[in-house]
Design a protein around this motif. Structure first.
Motif, PDB file in Angstrom:
ATOM      1  N   ARG A 144      63.472  75.192  42.246  1.00  0.00           N
ATOM      2  CA  ARG A 144      62.863  73.420  43.526  1.00  0.00           C
ATOM      3  C   ARG A 144      62.400  74.403  44.386  1.00  0.00           C
ATOM      4  O   ARG A 144      63.270  75.291  45.400  1.00  0.00           O
ATOM      5  N   VAL A 145      61.219  73.487  44.926  1.00  0.00           N
ATOM      6  CA  VAL A 145      61.355  73.944  46.376  1.00  0.00           C
ATOM      7  C   VAL A 145      61.252  72.569  47.735  1.00  0.00           C
ATOM      8  O   VAL A 145      61.083  71.460  46.983  1.00  0.00           O
ATOM      9  N   LYS A 146      62.143  72.317  48.487  1.00  0.00           N
ATOM     10  CA  LYS A 146      61.967  71.800  49.330  1.00  0.00           C
ATOM     11  C   LYS A 146      61.392  71.467  50.786  1.00  0.00           C
ATOM     12  O   LYS A 146      61.871  72.520  51.391  1.00  0.00           O
ATOM     13  N   GLY A 147      60.767  70.364  51.353  1.00  0.00           N
ATOM     14  CA  GLY A 147      60.219  70.869  52.300  1.00  0.00           C
ATOM     15  C   GLY A 147      59.165  69.454  52.595  1.00  0.00           C
ATOM     16  O   GLY A 147      58.829  68.326  52.053  1.00  0.00           O
ATOM     17  N   ASN A 148      58.038  69.893  53.459  1.00  0.00           N
ATOM     18  CA  ASN A 148      57.039  68.600  53.851  1.00  0.00           C
ATOM     19  C   ASN A 148      55.512  69.095  54.006  1.00  0.00           C
ATOM     20  O   ASN A 148      55.817  70.048  54.039  1.00  0.00           O
ATOM     21  N   THR A 149      54.961  68.505  53.586  1.00  0.00           N
ATOM     22  CA  THR A 149      53.310  69.193  53.998  1.00  0.00           C
ATOM     23  C   THR A 149      52.640  67.860  54.004  1.00  0.00           C
ATOM     24  O   THR A 149      53.034  66.170  53.593  1.00  0.00           O
TER      25      THR A 149
END
Length: 767
Positions: free
Chosen positions: A712-717
């Motif tokens: 799982r990868v969490k963040g903003n792009t």
């Protein structure tokens, strides 16, 4: 065809003669002096394969080759040029070849057309004729090019289908070092020029002598004058000094600055025939002299040919010129014209000005009385040029072998793009004394501020300093950064970026100079990035021959018709009797209200028939087909509220496209309640400016898939906006039927929606 030559006389011609695909054409006062070669080719029916789109030298789909006796080399040369820039009355004496002149599916396709078709290099086909012509122009000058030379030449024409791999693969198959191909390799000159002389057995050379006869054309209040000597030109400068004339050579500048469009002038003076402006003198002891009429291509080739240690900048300048504008524009525009753009717009980061000022070049300028005076480039910027013309430039020779000269540029694109920053460095360095700077260096920075040319404080600081001293370099970088920041007239974040680019250029130059004394870990910063020749492979991933043809690429059936320019797009179709033309009036504001639309000035233009606006729509003012969008409506033409800049407001209708396009610029629109626009998604979120909720759209069980995911990868792009350089013109031809309907030929891929929209706007049944 027999050799056609104009006699050398002092008479004044009232017409011009040139050849298009071997056909001799004479034009008198039939066309306005503002007519481009592209407009003539298409309006006269001589070439619909030569396309038009941007009409300012940006897209490169209008290429044709021109052949003439080159005033510089005195030899017959062929060049690919942008016909939307080249003015019709500049074509006196030229032999012009369009894609139709190379071959056809009826008479036999040309090897270039055939090769491009076989390499699947034609997709939509709109740019294809120009790609063919560009290669033809290259092979005419270099019958056996290298792959690098092919790639360098293909900076002119944009392919919106992103078919560059197949296009370059096809063209590089003509190169001497190209990969072996079953479609063929290098071709002989006999294959390149199919038309052979019946008497000699060699390719025909039908060329006019160019530039020996004065020309005067007068049409609709606009005069075109062509002098052939500097004395004649100076007399014209004196006579028309106060009349708002414009000198015309390549006509490439209006793509950047619209006030330079020929339509804005009543007197146009063609200087292509002035023989003194082609002077080249490399033999003077102190400098070399180059005439003002040398094109950027002439300049590049000249610098490439110079092997003189007293001209240490020659190869660097040739390299820099490769990345100035595009091949088709370099073949047309002269260096003096680029310099004039800098004179008119100090903010313009001219590559030519940067190069010339870096070496301390001076320009020779003549006035209306024929007097020539030498000026520094700084003095030139302050000089009033009305009634004057640049004659030549003097570039110094350097006796010292320790002079190091480099120029740099950073731009949004490698070519065909205004630079963010250009820079030039001229240092005399004694490498035996720890890279001692022996005299005051030259540091030129363009793009930071209109008033900044020399980084004077940094030049003073570095005088008699040693670049091998790390403290000197550190303090020089700080001095330059501070000097540039103080020159910036804006506090925008982009200003900091521009300063960082200029400082980066300086640091790159220093690393290149001190490469033998620098720590090796820093050396990569001083190296030029020389991109190798591009290459690619296409793997279809379907080796199963039992299901052929699904496993193999198949040539497009229409490919030869596209490479020969025979396929007719909507705006290529011949006009019918009584056909009118529309030009759309677009809003200049977004998020505003229209208070008044005044077309009165436009309606006075000869040929204008009417002005159509929202109140004239008989059906619904909504272009979205109701069956697809329901209550989601968007106006065809604004009825008062403007939601975005570029929204259609009305249409000027005229009896010619030229009249419509000129008249629509004269429609006056007044706005009220102009509000700030939201063009950033984060601003939209902050201001709670949302569309009605759409979706959600799901496929499968999203929650289960997320729960079972191994990572799982969490963040903003975030992706920034992108401007799409569209190519094929959006066009339609609408013909009323006898029964009150409308027959529509349109550039659309959604036929049923187009049919429904036309019906609901006109208020008639769909079928």
């Amino acid at each position: 065809m027999d050799l056609l030559r104009r006699s050398i006389t002092k008479e004044i011609n009232r017409d011009i003669s040139f050849a298009v695909n071997g056909k001799i054409i004479t034009v008198s006062h039939d066309y306005p002096p503002t007519t481009s070669l592209l407009d003539f080719l298409r309006q006269s029916g001589n070439s619909t394969g030569t396309k038009g789109c941007c009409y300012e030298g940006g897209c490169g789909i209008c290429l044709a080759t021109v052949k003439f006796i080159d005033p510089v080399t005195k030899t017959i040369r062929s060049y690919s040029v942008n016909t939307c820039l080249l003015q019709l009355y500049s074509c006196d004496g030229l032999e012009i070849t369009t894609v139709e002149g190379l071959g056809s599916t009826r008479s036999g396709v040309h090897p270039i057309q055939d090769r491009l078709a076989k390499f699947d290099g034609a997709q939509c086909g709109y740019c294809t004729p120009a790609q063919v012509i560009n290669m033809y122009g290259l092979l005419k000058n270099k019958p056996k090019p290298t792959m690098q030379e092919v790639e360098d030449a293909f900076d002119s024409t944009i392919c919106r289908c992103t078919g560059y791999r197949s296009i370059l693969d096809a063209m590089k198959s003509f190169a001497v070092d190209g990969p072996a191909s079953s479609c063929g390799g290098v071709i002989d000159i006999e294959e390149l020029d199919r038309k052979m002389c019946g008497k000699t057995g060699f390719p025909c050379h039908s060329v006019f002598d160019h530039g020996n006869t004065q020309l005067q054309i007068f049409n609709n209040g606009v005069r075109w004058i062509k002098p052939v000597t500097l004395s004649e030109l100076c007399t014209l400068l004196k006579d028309y000094r106060k009349d708002g004339y414009r000198l015309v050579f390549g006509n490439t500048g209006f793509g950047l600055f619209k006030e330079l469009q020929t339509e804005n002038f009543k007197t146009l003076i063609d200087i292509r025939g002035v023989v003194e402006l082609y002077n080249v003198d490399l033999d003077k002891q102190s400098h070399i002299s180059l005439g003002a009429n040398l094109t950027l291509t002439n300049l590049k080739e000249l610098f490439e040919s110079i092997d003189d240690p007293s001209v240490p900048y020659s190869q660097d300048f040739a390299r820099h010129l490769q990345y100035v504008t595009s091949n088709g524009v370099r073949n047309l525009g002269c260096w003096a014209g680029n310099l004039i753009l800098k004179h008119l717009h100090r903010e313009f980061p001219s590559d030519v000005y940067t190069m010339l000022e870096t070496v301390g070049a001076t320009v020779n300028i003549a006035d209306g009385k024929g007097r020539t005076k030498n000026y520094t480039l700084l003095d030139f910027l302050a000089l009033k040029m009305a009634g004057r013309v640049i004659v030549s430039v003097d570039l110094p020779k350097f006796a010292s072998g320790s002079t190091i000269i480099r120029t740099f540029k950073t731009s949004p694109r490698l070519q065909l793009s205004i630079p963010h920053v250009t820079s030039g460095f001229n240092f005399q360095i004694d490498s035996s004394k720890d890279c001692l700077i022996e005299k005051k260096p030259t540091i030129i920075i363009q793009g930071i501020s209109p008033n900044l040319v020399h980084a004077s404080q940094t030049e003073e600081f570095l005088t008699n300093k040693k670049l091998s001293d790390p403290d000197v370099v550190t303090n020089a970088v700080k001095t330059l950064a501070a000097e540039l920041h103080s020159s910036v007239q804006s506090s925008a974040s982009s200003s900091a970026y521009l300063v960082s680019l200029a400082v980066g250029h300086f640091y790159k130059f220093i690393l290149g100079v001190c490469k033998d004394t620098c720590d090796q870990r820093y050396m990569s910063g001083g190296l030029d990035f020389d991109r190798p020749v591009s290459s690619a492979t296409h793997d279809y991933g379907t080796p199963d021959d039992t299901v052929f043809p699904a496993t193999k690429p198949m040539p497009k059936i229409t490919a030869p018709n596209l490479t020969t320019g025979e396929v007719k797009f909507v705006n290529d179709l011949p006009a019918v009797q009584g056909q009118a033309y529309g030009a759309v009036l677009l809003s200049s504001q977004g998020n505003a209200q229209i208070s008044q639309v005044d077309p009165s000035a436009a309606l006075k233009v000869p040929g204008v028939l009417t002005f159509v606006q929202a109140s004239d729509i008989s059906g619904q003012n909504n272009w979205r087909p109701a069956s697809q969008y329901g209550d989601f409506k968007t106006e065809v033409m604004s009825s008062g509220s403007v939601s975005h800049a570029g929204q259609p407001i009305g249409v000027i209708v005229a009896d010619s496209d030229h009249a419509a396009q000129q008249a629509v610029k004269l429609v006056s629109v007044s706005y009220t309640n102009v509000q700030p626009v939201i063009v950033d998604v984060m601003d939209a979120i902050q201001q709670k400016s949302f569309y009605a909720k759409l979706g959600p759209f799901t496929k499968g069980n999203v929650e289960d898939a997320l729960q079972s995911a191994p990572h799982r990868v969490k963040g903003n792009t975030r992706s920034r906006e992108q401007y799409h350089f569209h190519l094929e013109n959006q066009a339609a031809i609408c013909t009323p039927t006898d029964l009150g309907g409308m027959e529509v030929v349109s550039t659309t891929q959604w036929l049923d929606a187009t049919q429904e929209t036309v019906a609901q706007v006109l208020g008639i049944p769909v079928a």
